[in-house]
Design an enzyme around this catalytic site. Structure first.
Site, PDB file in Angstrom:
ATOM      1  N   GLU A  88       0.814  -1.235   0.000  1.00 16.63           N
ATOM      2  CA  GLU A  88       0.000   0.000   0.000  1.00 16.63           C
ATOM      3  C   GLU A  88       0.843   1.278   0.000  1.00 16.63           C
ATOM      4  O   GLU A  88       1.309   1.718   1.056  1.00 16.63           O
ATOM      5  CB  GLU A  88      -0.904   0.042   1.235  1.00 16.63           C
ATOM      6  CG  GLU A  88      -2.067  -0.874   1.149  1.00 16.63           C
ATOM      7  CD  GLU A  88      -2.996  -0.699   2.350  1.00 16.63           C
ATOM      8  OE1 GLU A  88      -4.177  -0.990   2.223  1.00 16.63           O
ATOM      9  OE2 GLU A  88      -2.527  -0.258   3.425  1.00 16.63           O
ATOM     10  N   GLU A 126      -5.988  -8.448  -0.447  1.00 16.31           N
ATOM     11  CA  GLU A 126      -6.568  -8.434   0.893  1.00 16.31           C
ATOM     12  C   GLU A 126      -8.040  -8.094   0.770  1.00 16.31           C
ATOM     13  O   GLU A 126      -8.385  -7.021   0.265  1.00 16.31           O
ATOM     14  CB  GLU A 126      -5.906  -7.365   1.785  1.00 16.31           C
ATOM     15  CG  GLU A 126      -4.485  -7.671   2.169  1.00 16.31           C
ATOM     16  CD  GLU A 126      -3.867  -6.564   3.017  1.00 16.31           C
ATOM     17  OE1 GLU A 126      -4.596  -5.767   3.623  1.00 16.31           O
ATOM     18  OE2 GLU A 126      -2.619  -6.500   3.044  1.00 16.31           O
TER      19      GLU A 126
HETATM   20  C1  GAL Z   1      -4.622  -2.949   4.973  1.00 17.70           C
HETATM   21  C2  GAL Z   1      -3.133  -3.223   5.092  1.00 17.70           C
HETATM   22  C3  GAL Z   1      -2.876  -4.353   6.071  1.00 17.70           C
HETATM   23  C4  GAL Z   1      -3.637  -4.136   7.338  1.00 17.70           C
HETATM   24  C5  GAL Z   1      -5.095  -3.924   7.028  1.00 17.70           C
HETATM   25  C6  GAL Z   1      -5.954  -3.674   8.224  1.00 17.70           C
HETATM   26  O1  GAL Z   1      -4.878  -1.789   4.329  1.00 17.70           O
HETATM   27  O2  GAL Z   1      -2.610  -3.566   3.840  1.00 17.70           O
HETATM   28  O3  GAL Z   1      -1.514  -4.453   6.311  1.00 17.70           O
HETATM   29  O4  GAL Z   1      -3.120  -3.022   7.976  1.00 17.70           O
HETATM   30  O5  GAL Z   1      -5.241  -2.805   6.217  1.00 17.70           O
HETATM   31  O6  GAL Z   1      -5.895  -4.711   9.101  1.00 17.70           O
END
Ligand code: GAL
Length: 945
Positions: free
Chosen positions: A182, A272
Site C-alpha cells: 500500500e 486483501e
Molecule cells: C490494509 C493493510 C494491512 C492491514 C489492514 C488492516 O490496508 O494492507 O496491512 O493493515 O489494512 O488490518
C-alpha cells in the site's frame, strides 16, 4: 471433474510485463486467472502471519485448516523488524524461520504468496520496518534514498536466499512475492523505491511474479516506474469499528469497473479482502466477538460473493488466522490480541465463520468452470432477469462452455428482509424461468446465493440448474458426485440430467422431497424439489455413474472433502488440481485434517469435540478398512444402508474423542512470589553501566521541543521498544521546584516519574482509534517539599512503557512517520539544570540482546526483565509470598514482579486451548505484562482514568 484448460503460450499469457521471460513458466496468467504448472487456478487464500503464532510446530495446524476450508493458498507477511533486529544481523531462526512454513505448506498442498515488506503495515510496530532503521537511516524511509536502500537490501536478500529453493519452479509452494505494501507512485522517490525493489528481485533467482497490494483509489504501480507484474487492490468495506456490529455498509459495486479501468489485461486480484477487523485500544474497545459479528457468516455470504460478482479470481481473506501481537509487536493503535474476528479464532478454534468459508471454499475448489467467466450483465442495467426488483443479479458465464453463474443479492445489500423471486435463465436447452416446480427462490436477510445453470459436476455430468447451492462436485470412486445444500426454512430445486443405471430412483423417502421427471426440449431431466423443513442428508439420485445428494446448510457444514494425495514421486502430490484430482466426502467431525490411503486402509486424521457419526462417501477402490487417528472404525451397516443403497462406497461408523478430554483440569495459579522491580529509585542505585544520553543529533525528523540540545530518544541509543528507563541527574541547589517533561511513547503509553524515591506522577497517552497518531504528553511535575536533597545528586527517574512505532501516515504517504520518537521530547527543571542523563532499555539494546529465541520485541528494560525474572527456570527462592490480587505493597506506585509456576498435565494427542484471563482485581490504575515461559503474551492496562 472437467479438465482445467492448459495455459496459453507464454507471450500470450503475460501482456503486462516487458521482461516476461524472468517469470517462470510454472506461474503464468491471462486476464482471467493464474495458471500454475499449466493449470488454470482460482487462488482462494487466507492471510496468516507466522510471527503472530511464534510456535512453528503449530503452523501445520493452521495450514491444514486452510486446506480443510477448501482454500488453496495463504498469504504471509514477514516482519523485517523481527528478522533483521540490527544492521548486519539476519535471524531466520525460531519463529522467524521460513523453511518450516514452506514445508508445512507443501505438506498441506497450500500455495504461498510471500509478502516480506520491508513495509507491511499490518498493525505492527513501524509497519514492520526494523526499529534500528528508524534511527540509523538518514534519508526518508520508503523512498529511493540510498540510505534506506542500504537498510533493506540485506533483509530482502535473506528472504530471497531462503525462498529461491522453495519457489514453485524448484518444487516449492511459493508462487508470488509482493513488493512492500500500500503506497503511491505519485512521488518519483516512491516509485523509484518500488523500482529499486523490483530491480533487486530481478537480479536474483526469484522467478515468480512480483505483486502489489494497492489501496485501489490511486491505481499506483500499474504502469511506469515501479510497476509490478500483477497488480491488485485491497478492500475492507465494513471498516474497522466493531462497536456496532449489526450496522452494515453497502457492498462495493464498482469492483469490476475498477479492474476494467485499471489492468484489464491481468486477472482481477484482491490481495486483501476483509476477513475480520482489528480492534483499537481503549476502554470502549468492543472486542473480537463483536468483530466476528461485523464480519460474520452473513457478511461473508453477501460481501465475498460480491467480489465473485466483480469477477475477482485471486482472493485473499485478511485475516484467515490473526493470532497474537505479542511482546512489542503491535503498532500504537491496537492491543495484544490480533484475533481479528477471523475465520479461526486466536486460540485456533473453528466456528460459524469457518463453516461459511468452507462452504464457499469447497464450492470454488469443485467448480473449475467458474475460474474463467465473463461478466455478462447485472441488474443495474441490461435485462431484468429477476422477477423481484429487490433482488439484484449478476450474471457470469464461462465463454467456452455453457456454465453460467447467477449471483443473487438484495438490491439493498444491507437488507434484513426475505425476498422471493424467480429467475429467467438462458441455458443450453433454451430460455426458461426457474424454479419450474417450486414457487420461488428465496434470499434470506443478508444472504447472497450463486445459482448455477449448465454446471458440470464430476467428469461429465450436468447439473442443469440449481436453486440449491453447490457444496461439492467431483469424481468419487468412479462416479460423478454432487452435494448441494440449502437453508431448511426455504424451498429449493435441483435439476440434473441423469445418467447410468439407477440404484434407487426416488429421493430419500420423505414428504419434504418431490421428484419430477420430465423432458426439457427433448432432454430427460430429473428435478428434486425440497420443501421447507427438509433436514439432514438426503440422496437425490443414485446410479452406477452418478450420486447426487442434498443436505440442509447446517448438516452440510459438518462435511469435509479431504484431498487424497497423488503419487509419492510428484512434489505437488498434495496440490488440488495439479498433483491430484481425488477427493472424498466425510460428514460428522469437528475437523478433518487429511485422508490418506495406506494399503487397504483409508486413514482419516482429524479432531473431535464429541461423539459423532462418521459418514464417508466414496471409499476408494481396494479399500476395506477405515481408521480415525490411527484407530480402526467399525462400520455401522444399517446406518450406511439408510443413506445410500450402494454398498461399498458409503461407510458409516461412530468415533469418539479420547476419554481423557473430559478429565482435563486447568491448573490453579497460586503460590505467587513477589519481588520489587524498581531499585532504580533508591539512593544506592548505581547507573554507572547505563548508556549516557548525550547525543545532540538525530535522524528522527521530530526534533526535541525544549531542553538543552540533548536528544532523549530511546532508538538513538539502541532502546526502541517496550520499557525504557531514563535517569536525569542534577546537583540540587534546593530551589528546584518542578520538572516539565514532554514524553512521547505512542498511543496509550505510560511514563511514571520519580524524584529520587518520591513518586511524582504518571503521564498517560490517551487511547484513540486513530491508527497513526503520534501521541505525546507535556506534564509538569511539582516537587513535594523536602523531596529535593540540597547539594546532593538528585535523580529524576522515568519508567516509560512505549507502544510500538507508528505506521506510515497514509494521509501524507510519509514513510518517516515510523521514525516516531519514543522518549522524552522535552525536559526542563524549574530553577535548575540537568547534569547527566542516562538511559537503559532491554539488556544489550537492539545490537546485543541475549534472547535470540524470543527475539528483539519480547522484553524491555524493567529491572526484573534485565535480570531475567520472566524467564523459565529463574529461581524465586528468597522472594516473598504475595497474592497477585494484593497488588504492590502499601498501595504505592512502583514496579513489582509476581512469579508462579504450574504443571500442565495434558495427554499427548489433544489440542487444548488455554488462555489467561485477567480478573479486575485492584481499584487502582495498573498496567501488567504477562510473561508465559518468558514470552510476553499480553499487556493489560486497567483503570487508566
Ligand atoms: C490494509 C493493510 C494491512 C492491514 C489492514 C488492516 O490496508 O494492507 O496491512 O493493515 O489494512 O488490518
Amino acid at each position: 471433474m472437467p479438465k482445467a484448460e492448459p495455459a496459453p503460450a507464454q507471450d500470450e499469457a503475460i501482456t503486462g510485463r516487458a521482461e516476461a521471460s524472468a517469470i517462470t513458466p510454472d506461474v503464468q496468467f491471462d486476464n482471467y486467472t493464474l495458471f500454475l504448472k499449466g493449470q488454470r487456478v482460482f487462488i482462494h487464500s487466507g492471510e496468516f502471519h507466522t510471527f503472530r503464532l511464534p510456535v512453528p510446530s503449530l503452523w501445520p495446524d493452521i495450514l491444514q485448516k486452510a486446506k480443510a476450508a477448501g482454500l488453496n493458498a495463504i498469504s504471509v507477511y514477514l516482519h523485517m523488524g523481527l528478522t533483521n533486529p540490527a544492521p548486519g544481523v539476519l535471524d531466520f531462526e525460531s519463529f522467524r524461520a521460513l523453511q518450516p512454513l514452506y514445508d508445512a505448506a507443501k505438506d498441506a498442498g497450500i500455495w504461498i504468496v510471500l509478502r516480506p515488506g520491508p513495509y507491511i503495515n499490518a498493525e505492527t510496530t513501524a509497519g514492520g520496518i526494523a526499529h534500528w532503521a528508524t534511527s540509523e537511516v538518514a534519508g526518508r524511509l520508503r523512498t529511493n534514498d540510498t540510505s534506506w536502500r542500504a537498510a533493506w537490501r540485506e533483509y530482502i536478500q535473506g528472504v530471497i536466499d531462503a525462498t529461491v529453493p522453495n519457489q514453485i519452479s524448484s518444487g516449492g509452494p511459493v508462487i508470488a512475492v509482493q513488493i512492500d505494501n500500500e503506497y503511491t507512485n505519485r512521488y518519483p522517490t516512491h516509485a523509484g523505491y518500488y523500482q529499486d525493489l523490483i530491480d533487486f528481485y530481478h537480479a536474483s533467482e526469484i522467478d515468480v511474479p512480483l505483486t502489489y497490494n494497492d489501496f485501489g483509489g490511486g491505481k499506483s504501480f500499474v504502469n511506469g516506474t515501479g510497476a509490478v507484474d500483477l497488480w491488485g487492490l485491497d478492500s475492507y468495506p465494513q471498516g474497522f469499528d466493531c462497536s456496532n456490529p449489526l450496522r452494515w455498509s453497502p457492498v462495493v459495486t464498482d469492483y469490476h469497473q475498477h479492474h476494467q479501468e485499471t489492468n484489464p489485461w491481468q486477472p482481477f486480484y484482491i490481495p486483501e479482502f476483509q476477513g475480520g477487523s482489528f480492534d483499537a485500544w481503549g476502554p470502549t474497545a468492543p472486542g473480537f466477538d463483536a468483530c466476528r459479528i461485523l464480519t460474520g457468516p452473513d457478511f461473508m455470504s453477501v460481501f465475498n460473493l460480491q467480489l465473485w460478482a466483480g469477477n475477482a479470481k485471486l482472493i485473499n481473506y485478511y485475516m484467515f488466522y490473526g493470532g497474537t501481537s505479542w511482546g512489542g509487536s503491535p503498532h500504537p493503535g491496537v492491543y495484544t490480541s490480533y484475533d481479528y474476528g477471523a475465520s479461526i479464532t486466536e486460540s485456533r478454534e473453528l466456528g460459524a465463520k469457518f463453516d461459511e468459508l468452507k462452504r464457499q471454499g469447497i464450492f470454488i475448489r469443485s467448480s473449475p468452470e467458474f475460474y474463467k467467466t465473463d461478466r455478462i450483465s447485472d441488474s443495474s442495467s441490461g435485462p431484468q432477469i429477476s422477477s423481484n426488483p429487490d433482488v439484484f443479479i449478476t450474471q457470469l458465464k464461462n465463454p467456452d462452455v455453457h456454465a453460467t453463474f447467477y449471483i443473487a443479492r438484495h438490491r439493498d445489500s444491507t437488507s434484513n428482509a426475505t425476498a422471493d423471486f424467480r429467475l429467467n435463465v438462458t441455458t443450453s436447452l433454451g430460455n426458461l424461468q426457474i424454479p419450474r416446480f417450486a414457487e420461488s427462490i428465496t434470499l434470506g436477510g443478508r444472504q447472497s446465493k450463486v445459482i448455477v445453470t449448465d454446471y458440470t459436476f464430476g467428469s461429465s455430468s450436468l447439473l442443469f440448474y440449481a436453486t440449491t447451492q453447490v457444496f461439492y462436485s467431483g469424481v468419487i470412486a468412479g462416479r460423478d458426485v454432487l452435494l448441494v445444500y440449502g437453508d431448511s426454512d426455504q424451498d429449493h430445486e435441483t435439476t440434473i440430467i441423469p445418467s447410468g443405471t439407477p440404484n434407487r430412483l426416488q429421493a430419500s423417502s420423505s414428504s419434504f422431497f418431490k421428484t419430477t421427471e420430465d423432458a426439457v426440449n427433448g432432454t430427460s431431466t430429473i428435478t428434486i424439489t425440497s420443501l421447507r423443513g427438509a433436514r439432514s442428508l438426503a440422496t437425490y439420485y443414485d446410479s452406477d455413474t452418478q450420486l447426487v445428494m442434498y443436505a440442509d446448510t447446517q448438516t452440510v457444514s459438518s462435511f469435509w472433502s479431504p484431498v487424497i494425495a497423488g503419487p509419492e514421486t510428484d512434489p505437488f502430490r498434495n496440490y488440488w488440481g495439479i498433483g491430484t484430482n481425488q477427493s472424498i466426502l466425510v460428514g460428522g467431525p469437528y475437523l478433518l485434517r487429511d485422508a490418506t490411503l495406506q494399503g487397504d486402509t483409508l486413514a482419516l486424521r482429524g479432531d473431535l469435540r464429541s461423539d459423532v457419526q462418521l459418514t464417508v462417501i466414496g471409499i476408494p477402490e481396494g479399500v476395506t478398512r477405515l481408521s480415525w487417528n490411527g484407530q480402526d472404525v467399525s462400520p455401522d451397516l444399517r446406518a450406511a444402508e439408510e443413506i445410500s443403497s450402494v454398498g461399498g462406497s458409503v461407510f458409516v461408523g461412530r468415533v469418539a474423542p479420547k476419554a481423557s478430554l473430559t478429565r482435563l483440569e486447568v491448573p490453579q495459579l497460586n503460590g505467587w512470589k513477589y519481588q520489587d522491580s524498581l531499585p532504580e529509585i533508591s539512593q544506592e542505585f548505581d547507573d554507572g553501566a547505563w548508556t549516557v544520553a548525550n547525543r545532540t543529533e538525530t535522524n528522527i525528523p521530530y526534533k526535541p521541543y525544549y531542553g538543552d540540545g540533548r536528544v532523549l530518544y530511546g532508538c538513538d541509543y539502541g532502546f526502541c521498544e517496550n520499557v525504557v528507563l531514563w535517569r536525569g541527574h542534577f546537583l540540587a541547589t534546593g530551589n528546584e521546584q518542578s520538572v516539565n517533561l514532554s514524553i512521547n511513547g505512542g498511543t496509550a503509553f505510560a511514563a511514571s516519574v520519580w524524584l529520587n524515591d518520591v513518586f511524582l506522577g504518571t503521564s498517560f497517552g490517551n487511547s484513540t482509534n486513530n491508527r497513526n497518531i503520534i501521541q505525546e504528553t507535556d506534564d509538569n511535575f511539582n516537587f513535594p517539599s523536602g523531596a529535593v536533597r540540597p547539594n546532593e545528586d538528585n535523580v529524576i527517574t522515568i519508567v516509560q512503557d512505549n507502544m510500538g512505532l507508528n505506521q506510515t501516515d497514509y494521509g501524507t504517504y510519509n514513510g518517516d512517520t515510523s521514525k516516531s520518537p519514543r522518549g522524552v521530547r522535552g525536559f526542563r527543571l524549574l530553577d535548575g539544570t540537568f547534569g547527566e542523563w542516562k538511559v537503559q532499555g532491554k539488556v544489550g539494546g537492539y545490537r546485543n540482546f541475549p534472547d535470540k529465541v524470543r527475539g528483539i520485541l519480547n522484553e524491555g528494560g524493567l529491572y526484573g526483565e534485565r535480570q531475567g525474572w520472566h524467564l523459565p527456570g529463574f529461581s524465586t527462592e528468597g522472594w516473598t509470598s504475595r497474592n497477585l490480587s494484593d497488588g504492590l505493597p502499601d498501595g504505592v506506585a512502583g514496579v513489582g514482579f509476581f512469579v508462579t509456576t504450574f504443571n500442565l498435565d495434558i495427554p499427548q494427542g489433544l489440542d487444548v486451548m488455554l488462555s489467561f484471563n485477567f480478573e479486575e482485581p485492584l481499584g487502582q490504575p495498573y498496567r501488567a505484562f504477562l510473561f508465559v515461559n518468558g514470552w510476553m503474551m499480553g499487556k493489560r492496562i486497567a483503570n487508566l482514568g
